[in-house]
Design a protein around this motif. Structure first.
Motif, PDB file in Angstrom:
ATOM      1  N   ARG A  10     -10.535   5.343   2.286  1.00 33.73           N
ATOM      2  CA  ARG A  10      -9.536   5.446   1.272  1.00 33.73           C
ATOM      3  C   ARG A  10      -8.100   5.231   1.457  1.00 33.73           C
ATOM      4  O   ARG A  10      -6.972   5.182   0.689  1.00 33.73           O
ATOM      5  N   LYS A  11      -7.707   4.409   2.479  1.00 37.56           N
ATOM      6  CA  LYS A  11      -6.540   3.835   2.881  1.00 37.56           C
ATOM      7  C   LYS A  11      -5.270   4.911   2.753  1.00 37.56           C
ATOM      8  O   LYS A  11      -4.317   4.510   2.293  1.00 37.56           O
ATOM      9  N   VAL A  12      -5.635   5.887   3.593  1.00 39.29           N
ATOM     10  CA  VAL A  12      -4.464   6.947   3.761  1.00 39.29           C
ATOM     11  C   VAL A  12      -3.463   6.602   4.568  1.00 39.29           C
ATOM     12  O   VAL A  12      -2.506   6.422   4.242  1.00 39.29           O
ATOM     13  N   SER A  13      -3.592   6.034   5.737  1.00 36.52           N
ATOM     14  CA  SER A  13      -2.697   5.609   6.667  1.00 36.52           C
ATOM     15  C   SER A  13      -1.770   4.504   6.198  1.00 36.52           C
ATOM     16  O   SER A  13      -0.554   4.283   6.331  1.00 36.52           O
ATOM     17  N   GLY A  64      -1.332   3.542   3.147  1.00 33.17           N
ATOM     18  CA  GLY A  64      -0.677   4.055   1.898  1.00 33.17           C
ATOM     19  C   GLY A  64       0.473   4.868   2.451  1.00 33.17           C
ATOM     20  O   GLY A  64       1.553   4.538   1.974  1.00 33.17           O
ATOM     21  N   ASP A  65       0.387   5.595   3.519  1.00 34.52           N
ATOM     22  CA  ASP A  65       1.644   6.040   3.994  1.00 34.52           C
ATOM     23  C   ASP A  65       2.715   5.189   4.615  1.00 34.52           C
ATOM     24  O   ASP A  65       3.755   5.565   4.385  1.00 34.52           O
ATOM     25  N   ARG A  66       2.255   4.203   5.244  1.00 39.46           N
ATOM     26  CA  ARG A  66       2.796   3.153   5.738  1.00 39.46           C
ATOM     27  C   ARG A  66       3.510   2.508   4.868  1.00 39.46           C
ATOM     28  O   ARG A  66       4.845   1.972   4.886  1.00 39.46           O
ATOM     29  N   VAL A  94       4.476   3.544   1.460  1.00 35.59           N
ATOM     30  CA  VAL A  94       5.433   4.516   1.083  1.00 35.59           C
ATOM     31  C   VAL A  94       6.707   4.419   2.098  1.00 35.59           C
ATOM     32  O   VAL A  94       7.887   4.200   1.522  1.00 35.59           O
ATOM     33  N   ARG A  95       6.433   4.781   3.275  1.00 35.23           N
ATOM     34  CA  ARG A  95       7.381   4.884   4.123  1.00 35.23           C
ATOM     35  C   ARG A  95       8.413   3.633   4.350  1.00 35.23           C
ATOM     36  O   ARG A  95       9.308   3.643   4.658  1.00 35.23           O
ATOM     37  N   TRP A 101       6.567   1.494  -2.394  1.00 37.40           N
ATOM     38  CA  TRP A 101       6.103   1.999  -3.482  1.00 37.40           C
ATOM     39  C   TRP A 101       7.033   1.663  -4.852  1.00 37.40           C
ATOM     40  O   TRP A 101       6.574   1.257  -5.842  1.00 37.40           O
ATOM     41  N   TYR A 121      -0.255   0.916  -4.930  1.00 35.44           N
ATOM     42  CA  TYR A 121      -1.036   0.151  -3.751  1.00 35.44           C
ATOM     43  C   TYR A 121      -2.375   0.020  -4.037  1.00 35.44           C
ATOM     44  O   TYR A 121      -3.029   0.834  -4.789  1.00 35.44           O
ATOM     45  N   PRO A 122      -3.337  -1.205  -3.377  1.00 35.12           N
ATOM     46  CA  PRO A 122      -4.580  -1.382  -3.743  1.00 35.12           C
ATOM     47  C   PRO A 122      -5.418  -0.276  -3.302  1.00 35.12           C
ATOM     48  O   PRO A 122      -5.203   0.739  -2.570  1.00 35.12           O
ATOM     49  N   TYR A 177      -9.967  12.503  -1.383  1.00 39.27           N
ATOM     50  CA  TYR A 177      -8.559  12.172  -0.945  1.00 39.27           C
ATOM     51  C   TYR A 177      -7.794  13.447  -0.345  1.00 39.27           C
ATOM     52  O   TYR A 177      -7.090  13.343   0.669  1.00 39.27           O
ATOM     53  N   ASP A 219      -5.888  14.408   7.548  1.00 41.79           N
ATOM     54  CA  ASP A 219      -4.710  13.878   8.431  1.00 41.79           C
ATOM     55  C   ASP A 219      -3.622  14.409   8.862  1.00 41.79           C
ATOM     56  O   ASP A 219      -2.846  14.455   9.998  1.00 41.79           O
ATOM     57  N   SER A 271      -2.472   9.853  10.533  1.00 45.69           N
ATOM     58  CA  SER A 271      -1.509   8.604  10.354  1.00 45.69           C
ATOM     59  C   SER A 271      -0.286   8.395  11.420  1.00 45.69           C
ATOM     60  O   SER A 271      -0.077   7.428  11.604  1.00 45.69           O
ATOM     61  N   PRO A 274       8.165   6.573  -8.497  1.00 44.83           N
ATOM     62  CA  PRO A 274       7.726   6.117  -7.216  1.00 44.83           C
ATOM     63  C   PRO A 274       8.679   6.541  -6.226  1.00 44.83           C
ATOM     64  O   PRO A 274       8.679   5.941  -5.172  1.00 44.83           O
ATOM     65  N   TYR A 325      10.607  10.619   5.088  1.00 41.45           N
ATOM     66  CA  TYR A 325      10.177   9.141   5.718  1.00 41.45           C
ATOM     67  C   TYR A 325      10.143   9.472   7.468  1.00 41.45           C
ATOM     68  O   TYR A 325       9.499   8.837   8.077  1.00 41.45           O
ATOM     69  N   VAL A 331       2.427  13.206   5.384  1.00 37.47           N
ATOM     70  CA  VAL A 331       1.538  12.158   5.067  1.00 37.47           C
ATOM     71  C   VAL A 331       1.869  11.846   3.480  1.00 37.47           C
ATOM     72  O   VAL A 331       1.665  12.722   2.754  1.00 37.47           O
ATOM     73  N   LEU A 332       2.429  10.708   3.242  1.00 41.15           N
ATOM     74  CA  LEU A 332       2.961  10.297   2.035  1.00 41.15           C
ATOM     75  C   LEU A 332       1.993   9.153   1.393  1.00 41.15           C
ATOM     76  O   LEU A 332       1.410   8.481   2.166  1.00 41.15           O
ATOM     77  N   SER A 333       1.614   9.374   0.050  1.00 42.70           N
ATOM     78  CA  SER A 333       0.600   8.707  -0.564  1.00 42.70           C
ATOM     79  C   SER A 333       1.144   8.368  -1.754  1.00 42.70           C
ATOM     80  O   SER A 333       1.490   8.918  -2.543  1.00 42.70           O
ATOM     81  N   PRO A 334       0.861   6.935  -2.056  1.00 39.67           N
ATOM     82  CA  PRO A 334       1.356   6.545  -3.516  1.00 39.67           C
ATOM     83  C   PRO A 334       0.749   6.826  -4.740  1.00 39.67           C
ATOM     84  O   PRO A 334       0.108   5.932  -5.447  1.00 39.67           O
ATOM     85  N   LYS A 356      -2.619   7.859  -5.376  1.00 30.37           N
ATOM     86  CA  LYS A 356      -3.913   6.865  -5.707  1.00 30.37           C
ATOM     87  C   LYS A 356      -5.102   7.982  -5.135  1.00 30.37           C
ATOM     88  O   LYS A 356      -5.936   7.105  -5.047  1.00 30.37           O
TER      89      LYS A 356
END
Lengths: 330, 330
Positions: free
Chosen positions: A133-136, A138-140, A142-143, A147, A153-154, B123, B130, B136, B279, B286, B292-295, B297
């Motif tokens: 699910r691309k959690v890390s 996605g976090d990268r 956003v940080r 975003w 994000y994909p 998710y 996480d 992350s 967004p 940050y 944990v930040l997520s866009p 999704k």
């Protein structure tokens, strides 16, 4: 009250055996006082002497040592300690210890038992969810402030209905399988022998398991037979959408081949808590968003910490009281 | 074979209704041809006209539009479209749509139904694992080259035996609860009403639920009653080791208070897929490794993608064939 005051007799302090701490162990430091009340810690890390000379100095008196999976305990080190009788490792795995040398000398070995299986299992699931699910990543995103700038994000991949192949179905593997079933995944497994009590499909070949799996979760012991078990052919059988999770040992996977497969897109992604040459990580992996890198920490949580300390102390006390070890390996 | 050739009659192409796409939708782009064969997409994003003027140009002909949760659909926009009869949103939530205006004009609204609940649930669990196990943050540590230089990364917290408080126990919440039970967590919940078919302990007050929980997972609908449901008092009741997961909507949480609680260490951590002013993310977050930040999704995966496209098409086709909507909201 009756007896008040009369109970304060001065007990003879019990003899404190020396215990060599081959690394500065956080769980010993955290409970230093409790440890010191029973044993005399010898800490080469706090000495000005080089390790070899430190070992020679204490060679005759050291009967027990504590080591971890982070550093090998080779025959050369063991031979510096002719009085050694007991090795306690803070890890579940014992592949870092020269067991042959221990056996030949009658040195007994205790490990962390399997009481940490649930922590490893939780972490393995965390890594898998993260990769799929691309959690890390996605976090990268956003940080990195992307975003608001670059938009969505994909998407990740669905977890449910995945075919999860367990490489190893001991206490850790079974806990992982139980969790993944709750996500609607289909479990099968490879291990040295079929487990009669288990209804999951069994594959005697890890290559065949990989052909039939969307995800491989590696959680078996590292032995001579399992060294580089996950070789190039297994990774190619897992395929370009396949995901590899490793919470066992780095050397269970041919890391050079894994890196190449990831860089070329020959497998879909990986979640790696362990590396072949820890703490060194192949730099190519830093650039990949389909990889989650973890500094070998699946096995512990803060809550396991005091349990581990008690198990280590318990093994030392048992040994020096001529009682059976709590978690004996050999 | 009998009938060969005779079957190729030229069918009259069905009339193509115009459908306004308020944003460039990836699931429409991916299936553009299939979409165009049935409807005529109107894309303000590909026009040189400003949106308002674009809407005026097509005001009389547009009967249907597709929108998403990423952008509000206020009364002002709806009033530019006097012929509008149908709003299809690609989201499960409909709080971004002025439903009052829709109701008063008899505009019907269809959403993404609850077929994406499992993706959101997966998710949410990924975010919780996480935050608790620092996945992350550990990945960031390794990628930053710190493992080899600074040694072990701080341990995470155990997942099992946690008291997980579900804020909302609809289809998403139920799927989350099922998964967390497999990790050995204890579930309780808050919702507008007690659910007679559910055996988990019920709390009519989210504040009381927070007092009794180690983790709060927010997955209820955003309504006037649930706006800022997770206020400062709830966060303080969750406490300094407590973790907040939000996969609902940003405005369910008083974000300003949440940021303050996180910065001051008044709660233990957070996993946030949604923000109040997406967004845009408060910059203070940050810097925090316990967040944990997520866009936004959680709701989708690649595999859900084609399903969503089919549902959107299905709702449009149903409406223009005078059949019931597949996932009607009002």
């Amino acid at each position: 009250m009756a007896g008040d005051g009369s109970a304060t007799t001065t007990a003879e302090p019990p003899p404190r055996h020396q215990v060599l701490l081959l690394r500065p162990f956080p769980f010993v430091s955290a409970y230093e006082e409790a440890f010191r009340s029973k044993f005399e810690p010898l800490k080469p890390s706090e000495s000005n002497e080089p390790l070899h000379s430190f070992l020679i100095t204490h060679a005759q008196s050291v009967k027990a040592l504590i080591c971890s999976a982070m550093k090998p305990l080779p025959a050369a080190t063991l031979r510096c300690l002719p009085s050694l009788e007991l090795v306690v490792t803070s890890s579940a795995g014992v592949d870092h210890i020269d067991l042959e040398e221990c056996r030949s000398r009658g040195i007994v070995v205790a490990n962390a038992g399997d009481s940490y299986s649930v922590d490893v299992a939780d972490y393995a699931v965390g890594l898998l969810l993260d990769v799929l699910r691309k959690v890390s990543a996605g976090d990268r995103y956003v940080r990195g402030g992307l975003w608001a700038v670059k938009g969505n994000y994909p998407l990740g991949s669905k977890v449910g209905a995945r075919r999860v192949g367990m490489v190893g179905l001991g206490s850790i593997g079974s806990e992982i399988a139980k969790r993944m079933e709750a996500f609607g995944c289909h479990i099968s497994y490879n291990s040295k022998n079929r487990k009669p009590s288990v209804s999951y499909p069994y594959f005697s070949s890890v290559h065949e398991l990989a052909i039939d799996s969307d995800v491989l979760i590696v959680c078996c012991a590292l032995t001579e037979e399992t060294y580089h078990l996950i070789a190039r052919d297994v990774l190619l059988a897992l395929g370009k959408n396949g995901v590899l999770i490793n919470v066992g040992r780095g050397a269970l996977v041919d890391e050079k081949e894994l890196v190449q497969c990831l860089v070329r897109g020959e497998i879909g992604g990986a979640g790696l808590d362990v590396m072949e040459d820890e703490p060194n990580v192949p730099k190519e992996l830093y650039e990949l968003d389909n990889v989650v890198l973890s500094p070998h920490k699946a096995v512990f949580t803060n809550e396991s910490f005091s349990n581990l300390h008690e198990l280590i102390l318990g093994n030392l006390e048992a040994y020096f009281s001529n009682k059976p070890l709590l978690s004996s390996v050999i």
